[in-house]
Design a protein around this motif. Structure first.
Motif, mmCIF file in Angstrom:
data_model
loop_
_atom_site.group_PDB
_atom_site.id
_atom_site.type_symbol
_atom_site.label_atom_id
_atom_site.label_comp_id
_atom_site.label_asym_id
_atom_site.label_seq_id
_atom_site.Cartn_x
_atom_site.Cartn_y
_atom_site.Cartn_z
ATOM 1 N N SER A 56 1.922 -10.194 7.245
ATOM 2 C CA SER A 56 1.854 -8.577 6.937
ATOM 3 C C SER A 56 2.904 -7.959 7.813
ATOM 4 C CB SER A 56 0.676 -8.065 7.371
ATOM 5 O OG SER A 56 0.323 -8.309 8.738
ATOM 6 N N LEU A 57 3.532 -8.870 8.711
ATOM 7 C CA LEU A 57 4.413 -8.125 9.554
ATOM 8 C C LEU A 57 5.858 -8.386 9.279
ATOM 9 C CD1 LEU A 57 2.814 -8.616 13.075
ATOM 10 C CD2 LEU A 57 3.109 -6.431 11.985
ATOM 11 N N ARG A 58 6.223 -8.828 8.096
ATOM 12 C CA ARG A 58 7.413 -9.151 7.353
ATOM 13 C C ARG A 58 7.859 -8.204 6.351
ATOM 14 N NH1 ARG A 58 7.235 -15.706 6.309
ATOM 15 N NH2 ARG A 58 6.587 -16.174 8.164
ATOM 16 N N SER A 59 8.956 -7.994 6.185
ATOM 17 C CA SER A 59 9.590 -6.994 4.989
ATOM 18 C C SER A 59 9.224 -7.665 3.624
ATOM 19 C CB SER A 59 10.958 -6.835 5.153
ATOM 20 O OG SER A 59 11.701 -7.911 5.245
ATOM 21 N N SER A 77 6.353 -3.347 5.247
ATOM 22 C CA SER A 77 5.108 -3.591 4.286
ATOM 23 C C SER A 77 3.799 -2.760 4.452
ATOM 24 C CB SER A 77 4.744 -5.188 4.574
ATOM 25 O OG SER A 77 5.769 -6.199 4.141
ATOM 26 N N TYR A 78 3.746 -2.216 5.724
ATOM 27 C CA TYR A 78 2.574 -1.527 5.917
ATOM 28 C C TYR A 78 2.799 -0.091 5.287
ATOM 29 C CZ TYR A 78 0.157 -4.762 9.006
ATOM 30 O OH TYR A 78 -0.379 -5.871 9.500
ATOM 31 N N ASN A 265 3.353 -10.174 1.021
ATOM 32 C CA ASN A 265 3.636 -9.496 2.362
ATOM 33 C C ASN A 265 2.985 -8.223 2.303
ATOM 34 O OD1 ASN A 265 5.087 -11.720 2.864
ATOM 35 N ND2 ASN A 265 7.021 -10.523 3.034
ATOM 36 N N VAL A 266 3.259 -7.442 1.379
ATOM 37 C CA VAL A 266 2.683 -6.280 1.149
ATOM 38 C C VAL A 266 0.935 -6.017 1.070
ATOM 39 C CG1 VAL A 266 2.590 -3.893 -0.169
ATOM 40 C CG2 VAL A 266 4.592 -5.178 0.031
ATOM 41 N N LEU A 273 -4.877 -3.311 6.399
ATOM 42 C CA LEU A 273 -5.530 -1.785 6.578
ATOM 43 C C LEU A 273 -6.926 -1.559 6.189
ATOM 44 C CD1 LEU A 273 -2.176 -0.095 5.073
ATOM 45 C CD2 LEU A 273 -3.036 0.040 7.453
ATOM 46 N N CYS A 274 -7.412 -2.251 5.099
ATOM 47 C CA CYS A 274 -8.799 -2.116 4.704
ATOM 48 C C CYS A 274 -9.834 -2.584 5.812
ATOM 49 C CB CYS A 274 -8.955 -2.816 3.329
ATOM 50 S SG CYS A 274 -8.113 -2.392 2.085
ATOM 51 N N ALA A 275 -9.337 -3.684 6.517
ATOM 52 C CA ALA A 275 -10.423 -4.211 7.689
ATOM 53 C C ALA A 275 -10.263 -3.636 8.971
ATOM 54 C CB ALA A 275 -10.210 -5.807 7.725
ATOM 55 N N LEU A 276 -9.222 -2.601 9.146
ATOM 56 C CA LEU A 276 -9.208 -2.186 10.363
ATOM 57 C C LEU A 276 -10.275 -1.114 10.772
ATOM 58 C CD1 LEU A 276 -7.146 -2.191 12.830
ATOM 59 C CD2 LEU A 276 -6.019 -0.315 11.904
ATOM 60 N N PRO A 277 -10.676 -0.270 9.867
ATOM 61 C CA PRO A 277 -12.058 0.654 9.888
ATOM 62 C C PRO A 277 -12.918 -0.178 10.450
ATOM 63 C CG PRO A 277 -10.800 1.435 8.184
ATOM 64 C CD PRO A 277 -10.227 -0.018 8.666
#
Length: 300
Positions: A56-59, A77-78, A265-266, A273-277
């Motif tokens: 995920s930290l790649r372009s 990607s984020y 990557n995206v 992003l979905c798991a962060l909360p």
């Protein structure tokens, strides 16, 4: 006359060796093996997460080997995932669906469990077994008749429609936790003063018992909240408008086809992003989680 060559154990200055020392080394070896096994399981579970984070930290145009970890640190990607999935709208939809569902589950399960735990009768035992029977029948098995019933009642397909299924499917397990916790973790003596003052069962529940159910309530919030937040099946079945889609449905836009391959990557950035909360919520609630599960499962 006693034999001087035989040592008297009572007069000896050397402490007698205990038989437990013979078992000290095997016990230490067993403990070490268990620790190594736990570490191996932890590493096996962390490897996929590390690969997802690294990818995920790649372009988006970086298609090198996924096992080449952290060869690029980029938030591009984020940014694309955040914009394409309309993260703010999808996050609010997930928050509304999960919040309403969890609140209803906590209220209904706690109120139903209290009389089943306190009233000793055949009816209360029957109701307890009736709720447990819901653990045997999954909601997906009866989805078709439920959809037909909802269509027959002309219930619109909105973001609130899946809440009916979430609450129904969460009640059996939540009732099991609450009933076991009240039976084993909340003694009857704490209600005697309120009972002497003339408080009824409903008032005793809200003023005395419910404040003591914080550990098991947190356990219900975590277990059912994670499932509802990540659910894809019920949301896809009952929600028809894209603007009402929660986060799991919003991630469908990243799934490619033969003409447009998936941008992994995206997609992995969207997953994080979905798991962060959930990770943030679990960080604040984890100290109650284990206590609620263990105390609530002492007695059935």
């Amino acid at each position: 006359m006693s034999n001087p060559t035989v040592a008297n154990p009572l007069l000896s200055n050397k402490p007698a060796k205990s038989d437990e020392s013979k078992f000290k080394f095997p016990g230490l070896l067993k403990k070490t093996v268990v620790q190594l096994f736990v570490i191996a399981i932890m590493v096996l579970n962390l490897i996929p997460l590390v690969i997802v984070l690294s990818t995920s930290l790649r372009s988006p145009d970086n298609n090198t080997n996924p096992l080449d970890l952290f060869n690029e640190i980029s938030l591009n990607s984020y940014r694309i995932a955040f914009e394409k999935m309309h993260f703010g709208t999808a996050f609010m939809n997930s928050l509304v669906i999960t919040g309403i569902s969890v609140i209803m589950v906590v209220l209904f399960a706690a109120m139903a469990s209290y009389p089943m735990a306190r009233i000793q009768s055949k009816w209360s035992q029957f109701l307890y077994l009736f709720f447990l029977a819901g653990l045997v029948v999954p909601g997906q098995m009866v989805l078709i008749p439920i959809v037909q019933m909802i269509n027959g009642l002309h219930i619109p397909s909105t973001q609130y429609t899946p809440i009916l299924m979430f609450v129904t499917c969460s009640l059996p397990f939540s009732t099991f936790l609450y009933t076991g916790f009240i039976r084993s973790g909340v003694p009857v003596e704490v209600e005697e003063a309120a009972h002497i003052d003339g408080a009824g069962m409903l008032r005793r529940f809200w003023t005395v018992v419910f404040p003591l159910l914080i550990p098991v309530t947190v356990s219900v919030i975590i277990t059912q909240g994670i499932w509802i937040w990540n659910d894809y099946f019920f949301n896809m079945t009952f929600i028809s408008k894209a603007v009402q889609s929660p986060l799991p449905l919003a991630m469908l836009g990243f799934m490619g086809d033969q003409q447009n391959p998936t941008q992994w990557n995206v997609l992995f950035a969207a997953c994080i992003l979905c798991a962060l909360p959930l990770l943030v919520a679990f960080t604040f609630l984890q100290k109650y989680f284990v206590g609620g599960l263990t105390v609530g499962s002492v007695k059935g």
